[in-house]
Motif scaffolding. Structure first.
Motif, short mmCIF file in Angstrom:
data_model
loop_
_atom_site.label_atom_id
_atom_site.label_comp_id
_atom_site.label_asym_id
_atom_site.label_seq_id
_atom_site.Cartn_x
_atom_site.Cartn_y
_atom_site.Cartn_z
N ASN A 74 -4.39 -5.88 -5.61
CA ASN A 74 -3.97 -7.25 -5.48
C ASN A 74 -2.92 -7.53 -6.74
N LEU A 75 -1.54 -7.55 -6.11
CA LEU A 75 -0.50 -7.62 -7.01
C LEU A 75 -0.48 -8.88 -7.77
N ALA A 76 -1.14 -9.93 -7.02
CA ALA A 76 -1.45 -11.35 -7.50
C ALA A 76 -2.23 -11.42 -8.83
N THR B 78 10.60 -8.68 -1.56
CA THR B 78 9.16 -9.24 -1.24
C THR B 78 8.62 -8.41 -0.17
N THR B 79 9.28 -7.78 0.62
CA THR B 79 8.94 -6.87 1.89
C THR B 79 8.45 -5.76 1.22
N TRP B 80 9.16 -5.08 0.30
CA TRP B 80 8.74 -3.81 -0.36
C TRP B 80 7.59 -4.16 -1.32
N ALA C 81 11.61 -0.38 -7.37
CA ALA C 81 11.49 -1.99 -7.25
C ALA C 81 10.25 -2.55 -7.94
N LEU C 82 9.04 -1.82 -7.90
CA LEU C 82 7.98 -2.27 -8.56
C LEU C 82 7.93 -2.23 -10.13
N ALA D 288 1.77 -2.92 -2.22
CA ALA D 288 0.50 -3.52 -2.34
C ALA D 288 -0.25 -2.76 -1.31
N ASP D 289 0.22 -2.71 -0.24
CA ASP D 289 -0.55 -1.90 1.06
C ASP D 289 -0.83 -0.55 0.69
N HIS D 290 0.28 0.20 -0.02
CA HIS D 290 -0.03 1.70 -0.37
C HIS D 290 -1.07 1.84 -1.51
#
Length: 504
Positions: free
Chosen positions: A466-468, A453-455, A427-428, A460-462
């Motif tokens: 900051n994916l933004a 969005t949840t994935w 997904a990423l 990002a947590d894993h």
């Protein structure tokens, strides 16, 4: 709270009305000079110390200077200083610490009179503030237009050479402007080898510290406090030469796009400098970058760098002060000159690496990037000789062979993305290939946008990233390519059945 010394008798006898008139006269004369003189006179009259403490700026005035820290602490925690007097004054707190023998009536009179005079000075300053703010905004626009010499003359002709720029945005920008103005106390008279300009340009709060090459960090600390207090996001660029004010202005906006509530102020040199770059073999990397960027002039390179930092053409246009159409046209022209597809995620990641590459060691090394001499290519990586045979063979689509095959690079990539579940990894990769656009990525993956969005939040947590941040996304894209062991295609996405995981 009143201090000690309540006997009514000072070292010179009882305190009476005549003493009050004399005290008021001395404070009035001091107030006509400056706020610092007023505070100094108040400290003399109570035979102790006096501080005007601001919640953002700290000690505005202090007499003596060594009492500043005690005054700020007393304003913040008055119960810890029971022998001092605290009164609100001009948006700050007046703190007086009298000598033990000073009569309480005398201390109270000095405190009340000083606070009233500070209020009068504050009201007068407020009347002039609008005109001063407009002047500051005009000077900022002159700096951006390239009239640095005229601005330096307006600032008193000081030997100013450099500028540090901050750009702040948020819903509470007007209030933050007022608070920061009081904290900085900007003046056009040279002071401490620096002069600070504050203005609102196109809805943003812009702070430009003009100095002589050294930045003591005072304005940075004030901006950081204001951002935290008013919930603003800020970008910082500099110090840069005054002539490069427009570059610093653009870089500050690009940096602001990487700011988050957890990191409200981001320096420009903290973004756009990928962690991967220092791990690459310097010689072939620098020569490849010099070769692929040769068709572009510095202005075109800077536009591309701002675009890649901000992550979108509208954001780049905002940072550069250009229209979105102009930015799109210039990017198309750059793509033509580079003969590359700048809509490809890998090409963009390679371009960011090229723009942040170190310069070749000398002019001969740059020339070798065009000629691709076998000896110089071998000095960096033997497998990179063919890619650097001449400038025409150096392309953005492929890095010089071998420079991503080192142990250090693979360890970096594995440390960044290893451990991602297959569904999150696929997904990423798909989301990054679509330039962080959720809707087309979800369509290709055949999952709901909410699921994707949840994935992405789980990714990002894993990754603890900051994916933004567009530059972070470019690094992750390259790390996923380096660690790829299969197709990582949407068709390989594990399915569990149901509407959310429907097959194509």
């Amino acid at each position: 709270m009143m201090g000690t010394g309540t006997t009514g008798h000072g070292p010179n006898g009882p305190w009476d009305a005549r003493d009050g008139r004399d005290t008021t006269g001395r404070l009035l004369r001091a107030a006509t000079g400056s706020g610092a003189r007023l505070i100094a006179e108040a400290a003399t009259l109570v035979q102790g110390w006096a501080v005007l403490a601001d919640p953002i700026a700290g000690a505005v005035y202090s007499a003596p200077a060594a009492a500043a820290a005690d005054g700020v602490h007393a304003a913040a925690a008055p119960h810890d200083h029971p022998y001092s007097v605290q009164l609100p004054a001009a948006g700050a707190v007046l703190v007086l610490a009298p000598a033990p023998a000073t009569p309480a009536e005398h201390t109270g009179h000095v405190a009340a009179t000083t606070a009233a005079l500070l209020e009068v000075r504050g009201q007068r300053a407020a009347e002039l503030r609008g005109e001063q703010m407009r002047l500051h905004t005009t000077l900022l626009r002159l700096l951006l237009a390239g009239h640095a010499d005229a601005v330096v003359d307006a600032l008193g002709g000081g030997a100013y050479t450099h500028v540090t720029v901050y750009r702040l945005t948020g819903e509470d920008t007007p209030a933050a402007h007022q608070v920061l103005w009081r904290a900085v106390r900007p003046t056009l008279t040279p002071h401490a080898d620096a002069c600070t300009l504050l203005g609102r340009l196109d809805g943003e709060l812009v702070v430009a510290e003009v100095h002589r090459g050294s930045d003591d960090g005072r304005i940075l600390r004030l901006v950081s406090r204001v951002c935290e207090r008013h919930g603003l996001l800020a970008g910082m660029a500099g110090p840069l030469p005054l002539a490069e004010m427009s570059t610093a202005y653009c870089d500050a906006a690009a940096a602001r796009h990487s700011a988050t509530p957890a990191h409200r102020i981001v320096p420009a040199d903290a973004i756009g400098a990928p962690r991967l770059a220092p791990l690459l073999p310097v010689a072939p990397y620098a020569r490849w970058a010099a070769a692929v960027l040769r068709p572009l002039d510095p202005a075109q390179q800077h536009l591309l760098l701002v675009w890649l930092r901000t992550g979108s053409k509208p954001s780049a246009a905002e940072a550069l002060g250009l229209s979105a159409g102009t930015v799109r046209a210039r990017i198309r022209e750059a793509a033509r000159l580079l003969d590359a597809d700048l809509e490809d995620a890998t090409v963009r990641a390679h371009l960011l690496l090229a723009l942040r590459a170190p310069a070749p060691a000398d002019s001969d090394a740059a020339a070798d990037a065009a000629s691709g001499s076998a000896a110089d290519a071998a000095s960096g990586s033997g497998s990179g000789e063919a890619a650097l045979r001449n400038a025409g063979e150096a392309r953005l689509e492929a890095l010089p062979g071998g420079i991503l095959d080192t142990g250090a690079v693979r360890a970096w990539a594995g440390g960044l993305v290893d451990g991602l579940e297959p569904r999150l990894r696929i997904a990423l990769i798909c989301w990054l290939r679509h330039h962080a656009r959720t809707a087309p990525a979800a369509t290709e993956l055949h999952v709901h946008r909410t699921t994707l969005t949840t994935w992405l939040h789980q990714c990002a947590d894993h990754l603890a990233q900051n994916l933004a941040d567009a530059t972070v996304r470019a690094e992750i894209h390259l790390a996923l390519r380096i660690t790829r062991c299969g197709r990582d295609a949407p068709a390989d996405l594990p399915r569990r059945g149901g509407r959310t995981y429907r097959r194509a």
